[in-house]
Design an enzyme around this catalytic site. Structure first.
Site, PDB file in Angstrom:
ATOM      1  N   CYS A 273       0.831  -1.195   0.000  1.00  0.00           N
ATOM      2  CA  CYS A 273       0.000   0.000   0.000  1.00  0.00           C
ATOM      3  C   CYS A 273       0.868   1.249   0.000  1.00  0.00           C
ATOM      4  O   CYS A 273       2.097   1.184  -0.027  1.00  0.00           O
ATOM      5  CB  CYS A 273      -0.905   0.012   1.243  1.00  0.00           C
ATOM      6  SG  CYS A 273      -1.877  -1.497   1.453  1.00  0.00           S
TER       7      CYS A 273
ATOM      8  N   ARG B  81      -4.799   1.334  -0.892  1.00  0.00           N
ATOM      9  CA  ARG B  81      -4.737  -0.104  -0.625  1.00  0.00           C
ATOM     10  C   ARG B  81      -4.513  -0.931  -1.880  1.00  0.00           C
ATOM     11  O   ARG B  81      -5.217  -0.763  -2.887  1.00  0.00           O
ATOM     12  CB  ARG B  81      -6.032  -0.554   0.041  1.00  0.00           C
ATOM     13  CG  ARG B  81      -6.022  -2.026   0.471  1.00  0.00           C
ATOM     14  CD  ARG B  81      -7.362  -2.443   1.047  1.00  0.00           C
ATOM     15  NE  ARG B  81      -7.344  -3.811   1.539  1.00  0.00           N
ATOM     16  CZ  ARG B  81      -8.422  -4.535   1.828  1.00  0.00           C
ATOM     17  NH1 ARG B  81      -9.620  -3.989   1.680  1.00  0.00           N
ATOM     18  NH2 ARG B  81      -8.308  -5.774   2.259  1.00  0.00           N
TER      19      ARG B  81
ATOM     20  N   ILE C 174      -4.146  -7.699  -0.625  1.00  0.00           N
ATOM     21  CA  ILE C 174      -3.395  -8.951  -0.685  1.00  0.00           C
ATOM     22  C   ILE C 174      -3.982  -9.980   0.289  1.00  0.00           C
ATOM     23  O   ILE C 174      -4.214 -11.121  -0.062  1.00  0.00           O
ATOM     24  CB  ILE C 174      -1.903  -8.721  -0.350  1.00  0.00           C
ATOM     25  CG1 ILE C 174      -1.294  -7.659  -1.278  1.00  0.00           C
ATOM     26  CG2 ILE C 174      -1.125 -10.030  -0.428  1.00  0.00           C
ATOM     27  CD1 ILE C 174      -1.176  -8.048  -2.721  1.00  0.00           C
TER      28      ILE C 174
ATOM     29  N   GLY D 165       2.492  -3.121   3.939  1.00  0.00           N
ATOM     30  CA  GLY D 165       3.375  -4.272   4.080  1.00  0.00           C
ATOM     31  C   GLY D 165       2.633  -5.559   4.325  1.00  0.00           C
ATOM     32  O   GLY D 165       1.425  -5.679   4.069  1.00  0.00           O
ATOM     33  N   GLU D 166       3.370  -6.537   4.823  1.00  0.00           N
ATOM     34  CA  GLU D 166       2.820  -7.847   5.168  1.00  0.00           C
ATOM     35  C   GLU D 166       3.482  -8.340   6.449  1.00  0.00           C
ATOM     36  O   GLU D 166       4.699  -8.213   6.615  1.00  0.00           O
ATOM     37  CB  GLU D 166       3.084  -8.872   4.053  1.00  0.00           C
ATOM     38  CG  GLU D 166       2.523  -8.512   2.692  1.00  0.00           C
ATOM     39  CD  GLU D 166       1.008  -8.493   2.631  1.00  0.00           C
ATOM     40  OE1 GLU D 166       0.369  -9.056   3.536  1.00  0.00           O
ATOM     41  OE2 GLU D 166       0.474  -7.913   1.672  1.00  0.00           O
TER      42      GLU D 166
END
Length: 615
Positions: free
Chosen positions: A2, A45, A48, A72-73
């Protein structure tokens, strides 16, 4: 993945909405805002995990006292969520990792960041404490910039946002400009603009009452000289760690693939990805005309061996060249790493099929893969030779014919010879510099401002190969490699993931002694020994290739007129930064056949492109 942007203070809501649009490429799927009397937060956004509207951001806590925007993740978010649920204090409305961070912050405050395994840049507004908190992942995979402008605190995923803020002045940071010329990138914590800073890797920032406080929650581990492990034990542990790092990065609610160059690092990532998948994984590479730069045959060989669903995209010279004038918009800080161009096109072609791609970045930094580590052996020999032999070799390299191939033999020989009598630290970093210190003194308008030895932090990095590797990890990996990959991929709304920078893997790699990583002149020794279990030797032991662009041929051909325009005396004199006569000398020497000069002309070309747009 994002884009985030926001302010704390007397900011303008309409202006923030305009700034958010500048980050559309980072998050084309959704847009969200939060405003109160003191704070404005905006989020773009790229969906994911949890594609539903419940993953919308900014996301609030149950009592609305907290707001979060997150880029991020978090790969261990399910385990963290289970821990939070077990306390009985939390309820979840979504399946997103964003909400896990929010609840974790409720329990632990800023101590929560140390529990996150992932890549991230985030902002949390704590209304009760009247604090704005920013945080960035351990190695700086995701960018985060901040500045105070007219007594308002601003932050953003990208630097390009700041010139669009009312009151921003484009005052150049001259030390960063010099570092760019010297190293080809802009090392943090400063940026090319004097008023904007980068939040460092492994740091969080608290803004309260017009005061900025920055703390580290994770520090790059010191590289060890010894290990209690035997070599075979270390190989076994490395196998398990890479396997786990890749496996957890396969989580996704959208299609996922792997960048595959056919080199050691990406081939290993592809192996572990396929080994952890019940279906054929998708692998991606690009092919273009210049054979010295094309790795697609090697990638095809690995894909066939692993039985992946392999995609090879042909990219024409015209497509590659079409990117160049747009580089300043993609990068927003000058970056002379020419591999940004094929990386962009690989990302663009990959994005047509998937939304997430794993890559093999960081193998060289963790396991001593760069040519400088190999050259180190020869530097030690040369240092022991009489002065007249050393001087004769220096004179010889200056008359060697130059070639245009990537990392040609003459280039490597010249870099090794010209740097062997520098101090240990400079031996490594002069290799990456296109200019000698003498040339930099001639190039820069005010050479008295150039103090290379004091332009980097004062830590002692000169004692061993370990310490030089620490510099690569701390600066080059974050500010060149990850900057390049983030901008190239996010320009086309593709999320990239780097399993080799899982913090557990970094901590393990840095706990190993140097001879596990560099052995009898062989870099990435332990990684290669591990790979022998899964990959053919011709892939494991072929010479490092990289992912460059044929800039020599471009600058002599289709980019020649553009370069001559950018190098015109009028443009350079107006900037008052470079010596126009020396720039013309370099340019004419290059055109007369000195291929070695291409590595000096390219960063100047990129600088002029950037300055044309931003200054």
């Amino acid at each position: 993945m994002c884009g985030i942007v926001g302010y704390c203070g007397a900011g303008n809501q309409d202006n923030l909405k305009s700034l958010s649009k500048l980050l559309h490429h980072r998050g084309p799927d959704d847009e969200g805002f939060y405003f109160d009397e003191l704070v404005g937060l905006a989020h773009r956004r790229l969906s994911i995990i949890d594609l539903s509207p419940l993953g919308h951001q900014p996301m609030s806590s149950e009592d609305d006292s907290l707001q979060i925007i997150f880029n991020g993740e978090i790969y261990n978010y399910q385990a963290l969520k289970n821990e939070l649920l077990a306390t009985g204090r939390h309820q979840f409305k979504s399946h997103s990792d964003t909400e896990v961070i929010l609840h974790l912050y409720e329990d632990l405050g800023t101590a929560c960041f140390a529990k996150l395994n992932g890549m991230f840049a985030l902002a949390i507004w704590d209304k009760n404490k009247q604090e704005l908190i920013l945080a960035r992942d351990r190695v700086g995979e995701k960018p985060l910039y901040y500045a105070e402008i007219n007594n308002v605190f601003y932050f953003s995923s990208e630097l390009k946002v700041f010139p669009s803020i009312a009151g921003f002045t484009k005052k150049l940071n001259h030390q960063v400009f010099l570092k760019y010329l010297d190293q080809g990138y802009c090392p943090g914590p400063n940026t090319i603009f004097e008023s904007v800073q980068k939040l460092g890797a492994g740091e969080f920032l608290v803004y309260k009452n017009n005061q900025i406080k920055i703390e580290k929650y994770w520090t790059l581990p010191t590289l060890a000289d010894k290990s209690a492990l035997t070599f075979s034990e270390a190989v076994s542990q490395l196998d398990n760690l890479i396997d786990e790092a890749v496996k957890i990065r396969l989580m996704s609610d959208v299609p996922l693939g792997v960048f595959l160059s056919g080199g050691l690092d990406s081939s290993l990532v592809a192996y572990y990805a396929q080994n952890n998948s019940s279906q054929k994984i998708k692998t991606f590479t690009i092919s273009f005309g210049e054979k010295s730069f094309d790795e697609s045959p090697h990638a095809a060989e690995v894909a066939k061996l692993l039985n992946t669903d392999h995609h090879v995209a042909q990219v024409s010279a015209a497509e590659l060249l079409s990117t160049i004038d747009g580089l300043p918009s993609i990068l927003d800080e000058p970056l002379a790493d020419s591999s940004i161009i094929p990386t962009y096109w690989l990302s663009k072609k990959t994005r047509a099929s998937v939304t997430v791609a794993l890559g093999g970045d960081a193998g060289d930094e963790l396991f001593f893969g760069y040519q400088t580590f190999k050259a180190w052996r020869y530097w030690q020999i040369l240092r022991s030779q009489p002065a007249f032999i050393r001087q004769s070799l220096k004179s010889l390299v200056n008359i060697l014919p130059s070639r245009s191939g990537y990392f040609s033999a003459d280039f490597k020989f010249k870099r090794a010879i010209l740097n062997f009598d520098a101090d240990f630290y400079n031996q490594h970093f002069r290799w990456f510099s296109p200019f000698t210190l003498g040339e930099l003194g001639e190039l820069v308008k005010s050479p008295d401002t150039l103090d290379y030895h004091h332009s980097w932090p004062a830590e002692d990095y000169s004692k061993s190969l370990n310490q030089s590797a620490a510099l690569y990890q701390k600066y080059y990996l974050t500010d060149d490699i990850f900057t390049k990959v983030d901008r190239a991929s996010m320009a086309v709304s593709l999320e990239t993931r780097a399993p080799l920078v899982d913090y557990r893997l970094i901590e393990f790699a840095n706990s190993l002694p140097p001879d596990f990583k560099f052995h009898h002149g062989q870099g990435k020794y332990i990684l290669k020994k591990l790979a022998e279990k899964y990959l053919p030797e011709n892939i494991i032991y072929r010479e490092k290739h990289g992912f460059p662009s044929p800039v020599d041929a471009w600058l002599r051909g289709p980019l020649k007129s553009r370069a001559e325009e950018l190098f015109s005396g009028e443009k350079i004199i107006k900037q008052a930064l470079l010596n126009p006569e020396f720039v013309q000398f370099l340019w004419q020497d290059f055109l007369s056949g000195n291929h070695y000069r291409a590595r000096q002309i390219w960063p100047l070309f990129i600088w002029q492109l950037w300055a044309e747009k931003y200054l």
